[in-house]
Scaffold this motif. Sequence first.
Motif, PDB file in Angstrom:
ATOM      1  N   VAL A  32      28.934 -17.863  44.961  1.00 33.66           N
ATOM      2  CA  VAL A  32      27.981 -17.303  45.911  1.00 33.66           C
ATOM      3  C   VAL A  32      26.672 -18.064  45.779  1.00 33.66           C
ATOM      4  O   VAL A  32      26.120 -18.177  44.682  1.00 33.66           O
ATOM      5  CB  VAL A  32      27.746 -15.799  45.654  1.00 33.66           C
TER       6      VAL A  32
ATOM      7  N   THR B 115      25.182  -8.602  48.991  1.00 33.18           N
ATOM      8  CA  THR B 115      26.428  -9.347  48.801  1.00 33.18           C
ATOM      9  C   THR B 115      26.959  -9.147  47.385  1.00 33.18           C
ATOM     10  O   THR B 115      28.149  -8.884  47.181  1.00 33.18           O
ATOM     11  CB  THR B 115      26.211 -10.841  49.073  1.00 33.18           C
TER      12      THR B 115
ATOM     13  N   TYR C  79      32.767 -13.398  40.202  1.00 31.59           N
ATOM     14  CA  TYR C  79      32.032 -14.362  41.003  1.00 31.59           C
ATOM     15  C   TYR C  79      31.047 -15.133  40.133  1.00 31.59           C
ATOM     16  O   TYR C  79      30.672 -14.694  39.042  1.00 31.59           O
ATOM     17  CB  TYR C  79      31.280 -13.659  42.143  1.00 31.59           C
TER      18      TYR C  79
ATOM     19  N   LEU D 181      29.411 -17.758  50.679  1.00 36.49           N
ATOM     20  CA  LEU D 181      30.440 -17.395  49.710  1.00 36.49           C
ATOM     21  C   LEU D 181      31.601 -18.361  49.860  1.00 36.49           C
ATOM     22  O   LEU D 181      32.077 -18.606  50.971  1.00 36.49           O
ATOM     23  CB  LEU D 181      30.912 -15.954  49.941  1.00 36.49           C
TER      24      LEU D 181
ATOM     25  N   ILE E 165      30.174 -12.158  55.482  1.00 35.38           N
ATOM     26  CA  ILE E 165      30.737 -12.093  54.129  1.00 35.38           C
ATOM     27  C   ILE E 165      31.308 -10.703  53.869  1.00 35.38           C
ATOM     28  O   ILE E 165      32.409 -10.550  53.335  1.00 35.38           O
ATOM     29  CB  ILE E 165      29.671 -12.457  53.084  1.00 35.38           C
TER      30      ILE E 165
END
Length: 205
Positions: A8, A19, A30, A59, A72
Amino acid sequence: MTSPKMKVYFAPDSRAVRTVWLLEEIGLPYELERFKLGQKEMRGPEYARINPNGRVPTLIDGDTTITESTAIAQYLGAKYAPHLVPGVEADNFATYLQWLHYAEGMIMPPVNNYVVETILLPPERRNEALAKRAMKVLSRALLAAEAHMKGREYISGAFNIADTITGHAVVISRRLGADFESLPNLSAYANRLEARPAFKAADSA
């Protein structure tokens, strides 16, 4: 074999909490990176290599690249979190879509140029007269959300992806100084959102 972490990317001064909040809520691994480039350099080759269309946040999920927070959210919901997305036959599906996009057009910028150019700037760069005008515009936008939340716990039925978009906008509006004394439904709603473990994790990211 475990899947690689999603990557990200955010703009230099953005934390894009909503997000990260959604990734935390779903429980997806992530890697988070903020561009260290200046505004002019963000159009240059280093930035374009990662994000060729010049949009943030971005992303990257394997061979898939998605930009902008609402896109996203829709992508993550469709692929990884159907339990957070009302099905197309659900009674609240139309409401879900309405509020998923509401934040982009009404609560958070671009409400209008006053908001973008005043209350979102660092204090030393604000025109205080215009900032007060911007806050009035923002407060008016919140009235529709206040009326919608009467008798409801979350934006659309149970907590869902729409709450990570619109709900974050409500929370940030309160932090920007919008008058929530006259918005008891939204104030309680923001309290519930901020109490969620995934929101706390995203807010401190």
